[in-house]
Design a protein around this motif. Sequence first.
Motif, PDB file in Angstrom:
ATOM      1  N   ASP A 110       0.755  -1.197  -0.040  1.00  0.00           N
ATOM      2  CA  ASP A 110      -0.076   0.013  -0.047  1.00  0.00           C
ATOM      3  C   ASP A 110       0.772   1.141  -0.079  1.00  0.00           C
ATOM      4  O   ASP A 110       0.211   2.432  -0.238  1.00  0.00           O
ATOM      5  CB  ASP A 110      -0.896  -0.123   1.435  1.00  0.00           C
ATOM      6  CG  ASP A 110      -1.893  -1.147   1.407  1.00  0.00           C
ATOM      7  OD1 ASP A 110      -2.430  -1.607   0.125  1.00  0.00           O
ATOM      8  OD2 ASP A 110      -2.308  -1.577   2.350  1.00  0.00           O
ATOM      9  N   ALA A 111       2.238   1.085   0.205  1.00  0.00           N
ATOM     10  CA  ALA A 111       2.922   2.356   0.431  1.00  0.00           C
ATOM     11  C   ALA A 111       3.197   3.088  -0.834  1.00  0.00           C
ATOM     12  O   ALA A 111       3.040   4.481  -0.831  1.00  0.00           O
ATOM     13  CB  ALA A 111       4.373   1.955   0.893  1.00  0.00           C
ATOM     14  N   ALA A 113       4.917  14.805   1.310  1.00  0.00           N
ATOM     15  CA  ALA A 113       4.846  14.401   0.046  1.00  0.00           C
ATOM     16  C   ALA A 113       4.119  13.032  -0.241  1.00  0.00           C
ATOM     17  O   ALA A 113       4.082  12.635  -1.444  1.00  0.00           O
ATOM     18  CB  ALA A 113       6.240  14.333  -0.392  1.00  0.00           C
ATOM     19  N   GLY A 114       3.461  12.731   0.860  1.00  0.00           N
ATOM     20  CA  GLY A 114       2.637  11.451   0.893  1.00  0.00           C
ATOM     21  C   GLY A 114       3.443  10.190   0.823  1.00  0.00           C
ATOM     22  O   GLY A 114       3.132   8.811   0.473  1.00  0.00           O
ATOM     23  N   MET A 115       4.632  10.047   1.051  1.00  0.00           N
ATOM     24  CA  MET A 115       5.839   9.090   1.501  1.00  0.00           C
ATOM     25  C   MET A 115       5.293   8.257   2.495  1.00  0.00           C
ATOM     26  O   MET A 115       4.736   8.791   3.559  1.00  0.00           O
ATOM     27  CB  MET A 115       7.148   9.327   1.327  1.00  0.00           C
ATOM     28  CG  MET A 115       7.734  10.162   0.066  1.00  0.00           C
ATOM     29  SD  MET A 115       9.405  10.592   0.395  1.00  0.00           S
ATOM     30  CE  MET A 115       9.576  11.216  -1.428  1.00  0.00           C
ATOM     31  N   LYS A 116       5.752   6.867   2.581  1.00  0.00           N
ATOM     32  CA  LYS A 116       5.049   5.877   3.741  1.00  0.00           C
ATOM     33  C   LYS A 116       6.376   5.470   4.297  1.00  0.00           C
ATOM     34  O   LYS A 116       6.032   4.898   5.331  1.00  0.00           O
ATOM     35  CB  LYS A 116       4.249   5.047   3.065  1.00  0.00           C
ATOM     36  CG  LYS A 116       2.992   5.523   2.609  1.00  0.00           C
ATOM     37  CD  LYS A 116       1.930   6.240   3.443  1.00  0.00           C
ATOM     38  CE  LYS A 116       0.649   6.585   3.185  1.00  0.00           C
ATOM     39  NZ  LYS A 116       0.593   7.387   2.239  1.00  0.00           N
ATOM     40  N   TYR A 117       7.468   5.755   3.622  1.00  0.00           N
ATOM     41  CA  TYR A 117       8.634   4.831   4.434  1.00  0.00           C
ATOM     42  C   TYR A 117       9.773   5.674   3.944  1.00  0.00           C
ATOM     43  O   TYR A 117       9.893   6.316   3.080  1.00  0.00           O
ATOM     44  CB  TYR A 117       8.624   3.160   4.086  1.00  0.00           C
ATOM     45  CG  TYR A 117       9.088   3.081   2.592  1.00  0.00           C
ATOM     46  CD1 TYR A 117      10.326   2.790   2.101  1.00  0.00           C
ATOM     47  CD2 TYR A 117       8.259   3.243   1.442  1.00  0.00           C
ATOM     48  CE1 TYR A 117      10.609   2.236   0.885  1.00  0.00           C
ATOM     49  CE2 TYR A 117       8.278   2.838   0.171  1.00  0.00           C
ATOM     50  CZ  TYR A 117       9.627   2.429  -0.053  1.00  0.00           C
ATOM     51  OH  TYR A 117       9.738   1.832  -1.492  1.00  0.00           O
ATOM     52  N   ALA A 118      11.126   5.331   4.674  1.00  0.00           N
ATOM     53  CA  ALA A 118      12.158   5.933   4.022  1.00  0.00           C
ATOM     54  C   ALA A 118      13.368   4.987   4.622  1.00  0.00           C
ATOM     55  O   ALA A 118      13.371   4.284   5.238  1.00  0.00           O
ATOM     56  CB  ALA A 118      12.517   7.161   5.023  1.00  0.00           C
ATOM     57  N   VAL A 119      14.465   4.904   3.440  1.00  0.00           N
ATOM     58  CA  VAL A 119      15.559   4.175   3.497  1.00  0.00           C
ATOM     59  C   VAL A 119      16.895   4.999   3.889  1.00  0.00           C
ATOM     60  O   VAL A 119      16.979   5.958   3.094  1.00  0.00           O
ATOM     61  CB  VAL A 119      15.663   3.186   2.274  1.00  0.00           C
ATOM     62  CG1 VAL A 119      16.872   2.072   2.356  1.00  0.00           C
ATOM     63  CG2 VAL A 119      14.376   2.648   1.977  1.00  0.00           C
TER      64      VAL A 119
END
Length: 270
Positions: free
Chosen positions: A10-11, A67-73
């Motif tokens: 869903d991300a 920005a609507g992001m759901k995760y970060a690396v």
Amino acid sequence: MTKETNWFDDARYGMFIHWGVYSYAARGEWFANRERIPFEEYKQRYVSNFKAENYDPRAWAQLAKDAGMKYAVLTTRHHDGFALWPTQTSDFHAGNYGPKRDLVGPFVEAFREFGLKVCFYFSPASWYHPDYPGPFFRDWPNEGDWESAAHRERFIEHYKAQLIELMSNYGKIDYLWYDGCIPDDLHSQEVNEAVIALQPDILINERNGEPFHVEVCEQAIKPPQHDIKWEACMTLNDNWGFHAGDSNWKQANDVIQMLTDTARQGGTCF
């Protein structure tokens, strides 16, 4: 896999933070290899000047959320071997040089605070490690380039120990993004199973062998031909790490097109 991994489907949109000593040099993340910079020069000229004095992971997290992001690396360690956390496995880390503090912990805290999934990039390759085949191969060493079997085994224990630290010291980690898993099978199944034992709900990409859960493609949108989670990994210009001479930025409509093309085919994009 558990229901805790369903977030990835869903991300659709994530942030990849390619940040390290090479950011100070501003010539791309492979500059030390391409310019054949000796280790002592690398430490004195670049590592010591990577201060991270403007580090503000909360601002990054806010930007990602807006920005609507759901995760970060985050690149916890790139191919140069410099760890962004105070590892106990060597002295080549941000607690000892440059910033002289842990950079991974504040990232984890900030992105959790903003409700985003926390993900670690980790490269088993380590150019300057004494047991690694060498820092200046054009791309990657071959299996026969190890100085000895003992060197190879010590190196495997080193990178495994670093991963155990990352998986043990920062709470729940949602995704392990491998890169640089060369020159051969680095006991990948044993290492990946150790990671999963510590983080049962983690996702792992395919770059260090089985078991894995996500297939990735770089600088192209190429969905796999079989049923598996997948991710298109795209830069906003032509480099992963900061390069002061690269102004070939994608336009907003290019980014939107990448996101929609990836989502339409069931993938996630950063």
